[in-house]
Write an enzyme that holds these catalytic residues in place. Structure first.
Site, PDB file in Angstrom:
ATOM      1  N   ASP A 198       0.883  -1.565   0.241  1.00 13.20           N
ATOM      2  CA  ASP A 198       0.605   0.050   0.172  1.00 13.20           C
ATOM      3  C   ASP A 198       0.630   1.217  -0.357  1.00 13.20           C
ATOM      4  O   ASP A 198       0.655   2.293  -0.571  1.00 13.20           O
ATOM      5  CB  ASP A 198      -0.628   0.315   1.057  1.00 13.20           C
ATOM      6  CG  ASP A 198      -2.317  -1.125   0.928  1.00 13.20           C
ATOM      7  OD1 ASP A 198      -2.356  -1.785  -0.029  1.00 13.20           O
ATOM      8  OD2 ASP A 198      -3.209  -1.384   1.465  1.00 13.20           O
ATOM      9  N   GLU A 224      -3.331  -2.350  -8.045  1.00  8.25           N
ATOM     10  CA  GLU A 224      -1.952  -1.438  -8.756  1.00  8.25           C
ATOM     11  C   GLU A 224      -2.351  -1.243 -10.602  1.00  8.25           C
ATOM     12  O   GLU A 224      -1.370  -1.317 -11.547  1.00  8.25           O
ATOM     13  CB  GLU A 224      -0.954  -2.574  -9.204  1.00  8.25           C
ATOM     14  CG  GLU A 224      -1.599  -3.924  -9.856  1.00  8.25           C
ATOM     15  CD  GLU A 224      -1.725  -5.237  -9.282  1.00  8.25           C
ATOM     16  OE1 GLU A 224      -2.026  -6.226  -9.750  1.00  8.25           O
ATOM     17  OE2 GLU A 224      -2.530  -4.613  -8.248  1.00  8.25           O
TER      18      GLU A 224
END
Length: 312
Positions: A198, A224
Site C-alpha cells: 500500500d 495496481e
C-alpha cells in the site's frame, strides 16, 4: 470602538466584521447540487466581475452536460468598498434556457440560496468563508478520490472519460488515454506484506501525479492499475508522456524493512478516434496494448490503434 458591520445582498442582515475590518475572506460560491453524478458537490468561487458558464472548456465554469449550450449564461458581480453590491445573471440565448428557482429567466438578480439551472445541471448560490469552502472541497474529494492513493477513483475518472468522448465527437478534438499496470506487484505484497504494498502504491501515485500536466487526470481503476486521461493530446504526445512515466517509475525506489523496493510498469496508449463506438472500446484498445507490453518482457509502452481492433 464598537464592531464595524457590512450589509450584504444575500440576507440583508448585518454581519459583524473581524477585528474592525471587513470580512473579506467570505466569497460567492456556486455548488453543483444536481445533474452529472460525478460532478455533484463541485464548487466554484466567483472571483471575477463576469463568470461565463457553458459546455465549452473555454468557459470559466465548464459543465459536462449535453443540454448546456456552448456559451449558456454569465454571472456578473458588482463590488464596492462596502462589499458585494449586486449579483446578476444573464442568459446568453441558450438553446434550453436558464432557470432561477424553477422559473425561466433572461436576466435576474441573484441572492443566497438561489438555484440556477442550466440544462440538467443545478447550481446553488451561497456565501462562504474559507473554512466552509475547505469543508465542501473535502466532501467532494471524499466522493471522487481513491482513499489510498489520492488519485481519482474509478467511477469519477470513467465518468470524466465519457464526457471527453462526447466533446470529441462534437468538436473533433483530440485526446488520448494511458492505461498502466505495475509489473509483478504481487511479489511486493508476498515478500513485504500488504502494508508495504500500500505504501508503494501511494508513493507511486504521487510520482505519476507529479509527471502530469495540470489539465491531465489520473485515476486508480484496479488494485495496481491506473488510467490517465490526456485532454487536447494526440497519440505522439501521449506516447512521450507514457515513456516519461515509465522511466520515472524505473528509477523510483522506496526503502522498507532496510531493503530497497523497485518495480516497473507496462502501459498501453490510445488516441480517441471517431470510429470508436464508446468508452469501453477505447479502454479495450488501451488494455490490449498494455497486455502486449506485458507479454513483451514488461517495462514497455505500446501504442494501440483502430487497426489493432480490426484484427481482433
Amino acid at each position: 470602538m464598537g464592531d464595524l458591520y457590512e450589509e450584504t445582498i444575500f440576507d440583508r442582515q448585518l454581519i459583524p466584521a473581524v477585528n474592525g475590518a471587513a470580512k473579506n475572506e467570505q466569497a460567492i460560491v456556486l455548488t453543483i447540487i444536481a445533474g452529472n453524478e460525478a460532478d455533484f458537490g463541485k464548487h466554484f468561487v466567483l472571483e471575477r466581475k463576469r463568470t461565463a458558464i457553458g459546455r465549452e472548456k473555454i468557459n470559466d465554469i465548464s459543465l459536462s452536460d449535453g443540454k448546456v449550450s456552448k456559451a449558456h449564461c454569465e454571472i456578473s458581480v458588482i463590488r464596492s468598498g462596502r462589499g458585494i453590491e449586486q449579483i446578476s445573471l444573464l442568459d446568453l440565448d441558450s438553446t434550453n434556457g436558464t432557470y432561477v428557482n424553477g422559473e425561466a429567466v433572461v436576466q435576474a438578480t441573484l441572492k443566497a440560496g438561489d438555484k440556477i439551472q442550466a440544462g440538467g445541471t443545478i447550481l446553488q448560490l451561497s456565501y462562504s468563508d474559507e473554512i466552509e469552502r475547505e469543508y465542501h472541497a473535502k466532501l467532494f474529494d471524499f466522493a471522487a478520490r481513491d482513499a489510498l492513493t489520492g488519485l481519482y477513483n474509478k467511477r469519477f475518472i470513467i465518468n470524466e472519460l465519457e464526457n471527453y468522448c462526447r466533446i470529441a465527437r462534437r468538436s473533433n478534438r483530440a485526446f488520448s488515454v494511458i492505461m498502466l499496470d505495475i509489473d509483478d506487484f504481487k511479489q511486493i505484497n508476498d515478500r513485504f506484506g500488504h502494508l508495504t504494498g500500500d505504501e508503494y502504491l501511494k508513493r507511486l501515485a504521487g510520482l505519476i501525479r507529479e509527471t502530469l500536466r495540470d489539465q491531465d487526470l489520473a485515476g486508480r481503476i484496479g488494485g495496481e492499475e491506473f488510467l490517465v486521461v490526456l485532454p487536447e493530446t494526440a497519440i505522439e504526445g501521449a506516447l512521450q508522456l507514457a515513456v516519461r512515466i515509465r522511466k520515472n517509475v524505473e528509477d523510483f525506489a522506496i526503502t522498507m524493512q532496510e531493503q530497497e523496493i523497485r518495480t516497473t510498469i507496462s502501459a498501453g496508449v490510445c488516441q480517441y478516434e471517431r470510429g470508436l463506438k464508446d468508452v469501453k472500446e477505447l479502454l479495450d484498445l488501451a488494455d490490449q496494448a498494455m497486455y502486449e507490453a506485458k507479454k513483451s518482457d514488461k517495462n514497455k509502452v505500446m501504442r494501440a490503434s483502430l487497426a489493432d481492433q480490426a484484427q481482433r
